[in-house]
Design an enzyme around this catalytic site. Structure first.
Site, PDB file in Angstrom:
ATOM      1  N   ASP A 170       7.520   9.350  -0.517  1.00 53.44           N
ATOM      2  CA  ASP A 170       6.824   9.782   0.461  1.00 53.44           C
ATOM      3  C   ASP A 170       6.967   9.290   1.829  1.00 53.44           C
ATOM      4  OD1 ASP A 170       3.746   9.954   1.554  1.00 53.44           O
ATOM      5  OD2 ASP A 170       3.462  10.222  -0.475  1.00 53.44           O
ATOM      6  N   HIS A 231       0.292   7.803   4.979  1.00 50.78           N
ATOM      7  CA  HIS A 231       0.215   8.439   3.422  1.00 50.78           C
ATOM      8  C   HIS A 231       0.709   7.566   2.363  1.00 50.78           C
ATOM      9  CE1 HIS A 231       0.637  11.704   0.839  1.00 50.78           C
ATOM     10  NE2 HIS A 231      -0.360  12.311   1.297  1.00 50.78           N
ATOM     11  N   SER A 421      -2.916  14.797  -2.859  1.00 47.56           N
ATOM     12  CA  SER A 421      -2.069  13.538  -2.681  1.00 47.56           C
ATOM     13  C   SER A 421      -2.862  12.464  -3.242  1.00 47.56           C
ATOM     14  CB  SER A 421      -1.885  13.537  -1.181  1.00 47.56           C
ATOM     15  OG  SER A 421      -0.776  14.137  -0.563  1.00 47.56           O
TER      16      SER A 421
END
Length: 600
Positions: A170, A231, A421
């Site tokens: 990520d 994220h 996600s």
């Protein structure tokens, strides 16, 4: 940040994170998680009496029965000998509901007998997977609510993810005290130094340097200026945030280790970098990069781009990871479109995850289709009809670890996000729980178990959401329950205590068979132990031949051995006494043989 219904990097060679991270105020405070549950005060209905060695009652059930009746006559209670325990003690029934005074009198009568070594009440035990004391646990509806949640807490009695590393491929890791204890060394695979924002491209530091865009169209025509998303840190919290630490949130596999692998920086990430990261994270070799010291058994890919086919660079890396025993979990995408048009969600050998809302519907932004394997909570921080980019229902998002920095890292915090996600790490966490509970599971078996035990969406899903919303507890129970295969089954369910640095055995007398044992003798084992790597397990045939079933391993810290071994015993006569021998070769952890069986 990526809008909830859009993907950064439309080309197959560039990928973005599948999450919506709108800038919004922290949701209103929710009640703190429930503290340690008070155990019920159950009445004592039986006592356990241990007689001194060589007394008649120690070796004779008839003598113990007579003694129980005699003590009953003295105390005025209706006492009866029920059965002999594995350690030799006698279980004595008090004859119905007894008051505390009754129990005290009965125990006093036994203690006064010079033939008795000890007497104690037969007390109750209860599951210890209590609600976490993490202060924001009440906001994590996705773990425990019956409608939209994934039934996680009741699985924690059996597995918490210990012994398993999950790679989060990520944006990297923003330092967070609710994650720090579970972080292991990762890697920065962003090869372009400008995109990496660390001045040197690939390196051993997986720190998230921020993925902000300063201006519109900076990352291609139509792209929008945005703050850093942090994220990867949000995804990591869902999987493995520290739990029972009186702060923040609870991770699904809170005893697993998280390995941050950075591939997304400014304007997303390249498929070449992502493929190398998949290979490295799963223990494969990448030219010029040192081997991964802690290979992951689960990989989470909450990222993707538009492509009607899975690029070979992705598929080859995924196939290699799976061949090394690593389960690969991928977000379906946030375009409210068929998942077949997005990659790596459309690759083979992955678990593709759609998103569901708190009400149990397919999230308004979630991709769908026959390629989707299963669904999991991804939340909705706004309603479909609300203005894109706004946050109108923060309480319905997925709450997790984050950072407050608009561009570079600042102070740690927590915020709700929405997106596939956020759904994918729920399944990655479940995969870690399964691998920890039963280390022999293959990626195919993990995927099959998750899909087979999912429940139908309580709401609606147009287009296809796989087999339904994953059910954590049901799936864990399915893989940890040993079902003997068809055939003649001989079982011993008597508990045998396994103390530190001891060797114990449990016997099964096989009768009524003719000839030799089969070439595929099934040995079902259910051993409860707090560090299964301490154990060496052998099957001993009637003639004394030893066949090793399991070796010890200092690195296998997971609980319990619940599995079925297949042994070629065709050289052995079937009838006779077979033994399961268990050796504990280290100190600090103990357990017991719960049961075992032989299937001929």
């Amino acid at each position: 940040m990526v809008a909830s219904a859009a993907i950064v990097g439309a080309a197959a060679t560039s990928s973005g994170a599948f999450a919506a991270a709108p800038a919004a105020a922290t949701p209103k405070p929710a009640p703190a998680a429930q503290a340690m549950t008070t155990l019920p005060s159950a009445p004592v209905e039986k006592v356990i009496v241990t007689y001194k060695t060589k007394t008649a009652e120690a070796g004779s059930n008839a003598a113990a029965k007579t003694d129980a009746a005699a003590k009953g006559a003295v105390t005025g209670e209706s006492l009866s000998f029920e059965r002999r325990l594995a350690g030799g003690a006698a279980l004595v029934d008090l004859g119905g509901s007894a008051t505390k005074q009754d129990v005290t009198e009965v125990m006093a009568a036994f203690r006064a007998d010079p033939q008795v070594a000890s007497v104690e009440p037969d007390i109750r035990a209860y599951p210890m997977a209590v609600a976490p004391n993490d202060t924001d646990y009440a906001k994590q509806w996705d773990l425990f609510e019956a409608t939209g949640g994934m039934n996680v807490p009741t699985a924690w009695d059996k597995t918490t993810g210990s012994g398993v590393t999950v790679a989060v491929i990520d944006t990297g890791y923003a330092a967070h005290t609710d994650l720090a204890a579970n972080i292991v060394n990762g890697y920065d695979f962003i090869s372009d130094s400008a995109d990496a924002r660390d001045g040197n491209g690939r390196d051993t530091n997986a720190k998230d340097e921020g993925d902000w865009n300063a201006t519109d169209n900076e990352c291609g025509l139509g792209s929008k200026a945005s703050n850093s998303s942090w994220h990867g840190t949000h995804v990591a919290g869902t999987i493995g945030a520290a739990t029972h630490n009186t702060k923040g949130i609870a991770g699904i596999a809170y005893d697993a280790k998280i390995q941050p692998v950075r591939v997304l920086g400014k304007c997303g990430g390249s498929s070449a970098d992502i493929a190398d990261a998949i290979t490295w994270a799963s223990g494969g070799s990448v030219p010029g990069i040192a081997a991964n010291a802690t290979p992951a058994k689960v990989i989470n890919l909450s990222l993707g781009g538009a492509s009607s086919t899975c690029p070979s660079v992705y598929q080859n890396a995924i196939n290699g990871a799976v061949s090394r025993g690593t389960t690969v979990v991928v977000a379906a995408g946030n375009s409210n479109a068929n998942t077949s048009g997005f990659t790596p969600a459309n690759c083979s050998n992955v678990i593709t995850v759609a998103s569901t809302s708190r009400e149990g519907n397919r999230s308004f932004y979630s991709n769908y289709g026959t390629i989707v394997d299963v669904a999991a909570p991804g939340g909705e921080t706004r309603r479909a009809t609300d203005t894109p980019g706004t946050v109108t229902t923060p309480e319905n998002g997925i709450y997790s670890t984050l950072n407050s920095g608009a561009t570079t890292q600042s102070t740690e915090n927590y915020k709700p996000y929405q997106g596939t996600s956020m759904a994918a790490p729920h399944i990655a966490g479940l995969a870690a729980l399964l691998k920890s509970a039963k280390s022999s599971l293959t990626p195919a078996e993990i995927e099959s178990a998750i899909k087979a035990n999912a429940r139908p969406l309580p709401g609606t899903c147009t287009g296809g959401c796989g087999t339904g919303i994953a059910d954590t507890a049901k799936t864990v129970n399915a893989v940890t329950t040993t079902t003997p295969p068809a055939g003649n089954v001989f079982t011993n369910a008597t508990d045998v205590t396994i103390s530190d640095n001891t060797t114990v055995s449990s016997s099964i007398a096989v009768t009524g068979r003719t000839g030799n044992a089969p070439a595929a003798l099934k040995v079902g084992v259910d051993i409860k132990h707090t560090w299964r790597g301490d154990l060496v397990i052998d099957l001993i045939a009637p003639d004394g031949t030893v066949r090793n079933l399991k070796a010890s391993s200092s690195s296998d810290s997971a609980d319990n051995v619940v599995t079925t071994y297949t042994v070629d015993a065709s050289s052995e006569v079937a009838n006779g006494t077979w033994k399961l021998q268990v050796r504990d070769v280290a100190s600090g952890d103990t357990g017991y043989i719960n049961s075992w069986n032989l299937t001929f």
